[in-house]
Each structure stands twice: as C-alpha cells, then as structure tokens.
Design an enzyme around this catalytic site. Sequence first.
Site, PDB file in Angstrom:
ATOM      1  N   LYS A  35      -6.302   6.156   0.671  1.00 27.69           N
ATOM      2  CA  LYS A  35      -5.373   7.341   0.421  1.00 27.69           C
ATOM      3  C   LYS A  35      -5.944   8.402  -0.858  1.00 27.69           C
ATOM      4  O   LYS A  35      -5.312   9.444  -0.661  1.00 27.69           O
ATOM      5  CB  LYS A  35      -4.002   6.523   0.176  1.00 27.69           C
ATOM      6  CG  LYS A  35      -3.930   5.767  -1.387  1.00 27.69           C
ATOM      7  CD  LYS A  35      -2.404   5.094  -1.550  1.00 27.69           C
ATOM      8  CE  LYS A  35      -2.504   4.246  -2.988  1.00 27.69           C
ATOM      9  NZ  LYS A  35      -2.811   5.000  -4.072  1.00 27.69           N
ATOM     10  N   THR A  36      -6.371   7.632  -1.752  1.00 28.01           N
ATOM     11  CA  THR A  36      -6.934   8.686  -2.738  1.00 28.01           C
ATOM     12  C   THR A  36      -7.903   9.658  -2.241  1.00 28.01           C
ATOM     13  O   THR A  36      -7.692  10.740  -2.472  1.00 28.01           O
ATOM     14  CB  THR A  36      -7.506   7.891  -4.003  1.00 28.01           C
ATOM     15  OG1 THR A  36      -6.764   6.895  -4.508  1.00 28.01           O
ATOM     16  CG2 THR A  36      -7.719   8.662  -5.210  1.00 28.01           C
ATOM     17  N   ASP A 225       1.793  10.366  -5.420  1.00 29.52           N
ATOM     18  CA  ASP A 225       1.084   9.208  -4.995  1.00 29.52           C
ATOM     19  C   ASP A 225       2.146   8.099  -5.041  1.00 29.52           C
ATOM     20  O   ASP A 225       3.055   8.031  -5.926  1.00 29.52           O
ATOM     21  CB  ASP A 225      -0.112   8.992  -5.743  1.00 29.52           C
ATOM     22  CG  ASP A 225      -1.140   7.826  -5.301  1.00 29.52           C
ATOM     23  OD1 ASP A 225      -0.933   7.396  -4.124  1.00 29.52           O
ATOM     24  OD2 ASP A 225      -1.861   7.459  -6.078  1.00 29.52           O
ATOM     25  N   GLU A 226       1.677   7.031  -4.484  1.00 30.00           N
ATOM     26  CA  GLU A 226       2.706   5.626  -4.699  1.00 30.00           C
ATOM     27  C   GLU A 226       3.972   6.017  -4.472  1.00 30.00           C
ATOM     28  O   GLU A 226       4.905   5.585  -5.424  1.00 30.00           O
ATOM     29  CB  GLU A 226       2.289   5.099  -5.951  1.00 30.00           C
ATOM     30  CG  GLU A 226       0.893   4.383  -6.281  1.00 30.00           C
ATOM     31  CD  GLU A 226       0.211   3.302  -5.594  1.00 30.00           C
ATOM     32  OE1 GLU A 226       1.156   2.797  -4.565  1.00 30.00           O
ATOM     33  OE2 GLU A 226      -0.694   2.915  -5.607  1.00 30.00           O
ATOM     34  N   GLN A 256       4.102  -1.673   0.518  1.00 30.36           N
ATOM     35  CA  GLN A 256       3.700  -2.446  -0.533  1.00 30.36           C
ATOM     36  C   GLN A 256       4.907  -2.184  -1.666  1.00 30.36           C
ATOM     37  O   GLN A 256       4.401  -1.778  -3.017  1.00 30.36           O
ATOM     38  CB  GLN A 256       2.292  -1.887  -1.045  1.00 30.36           C
ATOM     39  CG  GLN A 256       1.250  -2.571   0.199  1.00 30.36           C
ATOM     40  CD  GLN A 256      -0.189  -1.824  -0.494  1.00 30.36           C
ATOM     41  OE1 GLN A 256      -0.642  -2.227  -1.339  1.00 30.36           O
ATOM     42  NE2 GLN A 256      -0.838  -1.010   0.280  1.00 30.36           N
ATOM     43  N   ARG A 609      -5.642  -8.031  -0.360  1.00 30.37           N
ATOM     44  CA  ARG A 609      -6.832  -8.000  -1.728  1.00 30.37           C
ATOM     45  C   ARG A 609      -8.055  -8.531  -1.074  1.00 30.37           C
ATOM     46  O   ARG A 609      -8.918  -8.535  -1.712  1.00 30.37           O
ATOM     47  CB  ARG A 609      -6.397  -8.789  -2.941  1.00 30.37           C
ATOM     48  CG  ARG A 609      -4.955  -8.201  -3.547  1.00 30.37           C
ATOM     49  CD  ARG A 609      -4.800  -6.610  -3.564  1.00 30.37           C
ATOM     50  NE  ARG A 609      -4.106  -5.927  -2.577  1.00 30.37           N
ATOM     51  CZ  ARG A 609      -4.099  -4.718  -2.307  1.00 30.37           C
ATOM     52  NH1 ARG A 609      -4.729  -4.093  -3.237  1.00 30.37           N
ATOM     53  NH2 ARG A 609      -3.340  -4.322  -1.400  1.00 30.37           N
TER      54      ARG A 609
END
Length: 732
Positions: A35-36, A225-226, A256, A609
């Site tokens: 995503k970044t 973002d987020e 998330q 993770r």
Amino acid sequence: MHTHTLLDSLNQAQQQAVAADPVNQLVLAGAGSGKTRVLVHRIAWLIQAHNYSPHQILAVTFTNKAAREMRERLGNLLEDGVAPFSTRSMWVGTFHGIAHRLLKAHWQEAGLPQNFQILDSDDQLRLVKRVYQGLNLDDSRWPPKQAQWFINGEKDEGRRPQHINEGHDPFLATMKMVYHAYEEACARGGLVDFAELLLRSHELWLKNPTLLGHYQMRFRAILVDEFQDTNAVQYAWLRVLAGKDSRITAVGDDDQSIYGWRGAKIENIQKFEQDFEPVAVTRLEQNYRSSANILNAANAVIQNNADRLGKSLWTNDGDGELIDLYTAFNEQDEARYIVERLKDYIDEHGCNNSDCAILYRSNAQSRVLEEAFIRENMPYRIYGGQRFYERLEIKNALAYMRILVNRNDDAAWERVINTPTRGIGAKTIETIRVFAREQGCSLFDALQGAVRNQAFTARATNALKGFVALVDELEDAISGLTLGEAAEQVIRQSGLLDFHQKEKGEKGQARVENLQELVNACRLFEPEDESLTPLQEFVDKAALDAGDAQADEFEDAVQMMTLHSAKGLEFPLVFLVGMEENLFPHKMSIEEPGRLEEERRLCYVGITRAMKKLVITFAESRRMHGSENFNALSRFVREIPSALMQEVRIKATITRPSSYGAARPRNNNISQQDVNDFPGLSLGQIVNHPIFGEGTILQFEGQGASARVNVNFATEGAKWLVLQYAKLEPLN
C-alpha cells in the site's frame, strides 16, 4: 522517468489504483499488498500525468515514521527526473501534525495565543489533577485517569462540554464539570492537548468559511493512509476540507481495524463510498509477504466477520509449510516449548534472533515467557513495551511489598506515598525529604517525626496518618498468609487494583491483568533461602529480574509483543501464543457487541505477520486472574481449515492434520527436559505417591540427580518433589 515507467514495477491492481482518473478513490489494501508503494506512486502519477503541483497535494498518515518513509520514497521516485521541483511544498504528515501546522499558521482565527503549548499525555494528567484540587474532587472516587480518558473520548467524537447531556447520571455530571474546568485551565495557560489539535482545527474550518475556501482550492488531492483507523473528528475534518472539488484517495483495510477502543470508527471506511460518491474502488489482494498456507488460514478466519468490504489475499509463491499447533499442558510448558523451538529454528535456518516474534493478546502473558528466556540466557526484547517487572503497576505493587519487608526503604515510600492518590502533595513530600536529610534518618522516621511536630496542615497530617495506618493494617492482614494470598491482599487493600479497574480502555485492562499475573508469580514462587521470609526473597528476586535487562538496542534479540503492537511488522517465524477462549478472544469481548469482530481482525493481523512459518500454541490449563483455568482452544484456531495445520509434539513431530487438541493420551517424550532416567513418566500422567496418594504431573524441571517434578495431588494440592526420592508409581 515517464508515466509508463512509473507503472512498470506494479502489478495490475496496483497500476489501476495509481493511474485512476482524479476521482474519489477507495483502495482496499490487504496485508502485505504494497500500500505504501501505491500511495507514493499515486502522488508521483498525479504530479506527472495530471500536472498537479506538490503544493496542491496533502498526504495524511498515522505515524511520523510512515510520514518520513513516504517523503523518502517519494524523493527517490521523483529524483529520476519526473519533475524539476521538490516535494518540500507538499504537506505530508500525521493528522495531529497537520492540525498543529494549521493552528500555528492561523492561531488568531483559532482563538489561541501565538505561542500555545502542546500537552503530552503526562502533562495532561497533571493538569487534570490540578483541576481536581480546584474542584475539591475526591480522586479515589473519580480517578483522574478516568477523567482524562473521558475528555479525550469526547473530543474525538467532536463534543464540547456544552454538548453533553448529563441527565441524572452523577458520573456524567461530574465528568462534564471536570471537562469544563479543564477547558478553562487550558485557555488560561494557552495549552492544547492532542485531541484538541484536531477538534480545534475542525472548528477552524467551520468558523472561517473564507479560510476553508482557501485550503479547499489549494488541496486538489488528499491522500489518507490507514483510513480504517480514523476517528469521528478526523473523518469530519476530512469531509469538510474535501468539499466538492478536492479528490480523496483513501487507502486502508477494514480487516485490520483494531483500534475501536481508542476511538477508531470502522464505519468510516464502510461508509466512504456513500459519503464521497462516486467512488472508484480498487482491491489490492496480491500479497508479497506470506506463503499460501498462511494466507489461506487468514482468509478462512476473517471471512467469519459480517459487514466486510470483502477481499481475499493470494500469492504467487508456493503453499509453504503447514501451520504448527502445539498443545501445552500449562503456560510453563508452553513457554519452555517456545524457547526450545526457537533455538532449533535459529540453528537450523541460520537466521537472526530478530527474525522471530512471539505475539500475545495480553501484556501479562509476557512474564512466564520472559522467565523462560532469562533461564535459557536467550536475548529478547519487548517491542513497544516494558518488561514485566518494569511496568508501572508492578513497580507500585512491589513497592508496597518492599515497605512491608523494610520500613526504611525510602525509594519504595516515595513511589507509593501518594499512589493511588490520597491527598499527599509534592510540597508535603519535599518537607519530609528535607527533614530526613537534616535528621539523617529514613523517610518513614522523618514522616512520623514531622507528624509529631505538627509540621503540616490538618488535612496533610490526616492523609499521612492514614497512609501509615494502611501500612500497619497491611502488615497485620498478611501475617500467616501464603505469599500468593499476601500479594492478593496487598494489591486489593492498597487500592491499586481498584485504581486501575476504574481506568478505561485497553491500558487499564492490561494493568489489572498484570497485577493479577503478579499474584500468579507469587503463588508459583519456590522459596530457596531459609534465612529470608518468602516475601523478602520474592522482592529481592523481582529486583534482580528487573535488573537482568532485556537485550540492548543493538543486540540481536527475539521480539516479543502484544498483537496490537505487531501491526505493520513482519517476521519469518511467528508464534501466536495463548490461543484459548477467554484469553483470545478476550473474555470481555465475547459479551460486548462489535468487540468479537475486532478480536477476529486482531487475529487476522497476527496471522498475516508471518512470512514463512507460523506456530500456534495453547495451554490446556493456565493460571489466570489468580486461579487455574481450563480454557477451550480459541474459536479462531478452530476456524482454520485442518488441512492447513499439523499438531506437533516435542522431539516427536507427528505430521497429520490436527484434531484441534481433542483429549488424547500424551506420549512419553513430551517433556522438554531429559527425564530419560524416568521413562514411565510424562506430563499430564496420573501417578501414585506412598504418602500423598494420587496426583497428576504438571511440570518437570532440572536434569539427572537434581530433576524435580511438580505433582498436583487430589488431597494435598501441587507439590514439588525430587524425582529420585519421590517413589512415584505411574497409573495407567
């Protein structure tokens, strides 16, 4: 670098998100889907393909680290000749950072002094306590922490004191009064807390249409973002700023969203499509982090949540290893298995300690694990947190215990003389310190001398006498009790337990669980030195454990952390530990609406993770909240298809689909310790002792002549016995 080369390194979905027309866009970015990368390329694309100037772009992140990373990556991308100008004029920062920048530039319109000061969380709590003094409020009835939490929560929802309808609720009425007096104190001192930054900058828009118009014209593109972590006031701020003409790119993952307890509203990402329509939706589902088995497990768990925006992670990599499931007998067995398994993995793969992470739901779970690492001399670090014996509430409880061991322990007195608060102020304490220095005596003696000499006001004198009386009562209360019972008594009677129970949110919950874990540590403590009382020996051992520092910053260490702290990180080997009902999902979440879904999202974060290997452990019996619990295997593990998992045994890995920890005979080589001299014994085995009768083996420790066994006898309770003298007879 030309537009086509900008897209070359991206997959199809990423290209679609980056090269979409300048419209409102929702990018649902799954874990590990880049995503970044998409955000940074999107900004470069707007500059290059649509001739936006960096001056017209606002990018909002959730952490300063993410903001720095975005700037850096953008710089690298644009260096390749995309644009002759720098990105310095572009606004990139956190919500709080950008709100601060606005208020600094427009302090007059915001009704602030030019040199207003920002309060951090500690400063804010101190100010709340000062407000309490002004209102003459009883802080044992209304803990200041609770008021701080209340004020921040109201601000996050965009509410001022006048918006609160207290009805006939004494709690609300008191909190409203505190909030009002707190606002006045902030105004007098030119102080602004974190939540105020956002609320004040939102009000800045609403009160100054011309100013708002200027920024709406300026920021043609807003990227967030987020997005799943936005709260009510952040969402409102964005909606007003975007107006009709700015275009928002919201990047996030509803699966998330794990910060509901902190005010984040999952509804924001869910209603984005209606509030900003028309919205182009792109799903990033290709994962570049984990093997297919791990992703399939994560997908299987999360699909049990309703109201998802829906996506499914996949990878071009192979299936990878099966997920291991280890059923421990109790939490000590679990910790021992984990440390042993880590050593084997690191030897076998030649990897770093820091490639391995242990994730747990509750902070209190770290204690038993820490002890296992210290015993095995293996470096570990608690990421984003403190070691068990360094945590504030544990230090406070231990300080009370230290005073009971030694009245002249000055450091312990200083720590708890006003914790929980009992009206003994800093001035009073300073007077006692001076007195102690002059007399060359301990603080305790100085305190009693100062009270005798009537050095204080009646109020302070009563508070000091009350504290001395409390310590005397504690001393009486614990005489004749076991160490575990004494610890429980100290935590309750000192008011510490009650104090933290009134603190709201995950933090207060974690502090209470840690205090209960301290009671467990005392219950299981094995005194060895006959010259000391068990309490003395325990307090000394705790001090040594706290001094036995976790790995240095630069040392290669196994990472331990709560699931919340793990968001955004990745590790080749991940242990998800304590996967039991009532622990994870947390028992509080099972009753509260919406909380179970959030727990499931937390589990999804945990699973994703892991890059190469995921190990899940659970204990058939666990001491929690001071008593022995027999919890079922977590529903989240039961939601993973059995074909993706295998059950493991120590030193005897059985590769077959798991049967989810059904009751079964345990094989003899399950204990980590070399108990080969006693081949007939295994954990969980029923044995007979000539004096104590029938019991169950809970634990082994040591080797050879010094090997000991912990047996829980039906009549006598749990006892440690030296194996070679114990005359235990296995019963089938």
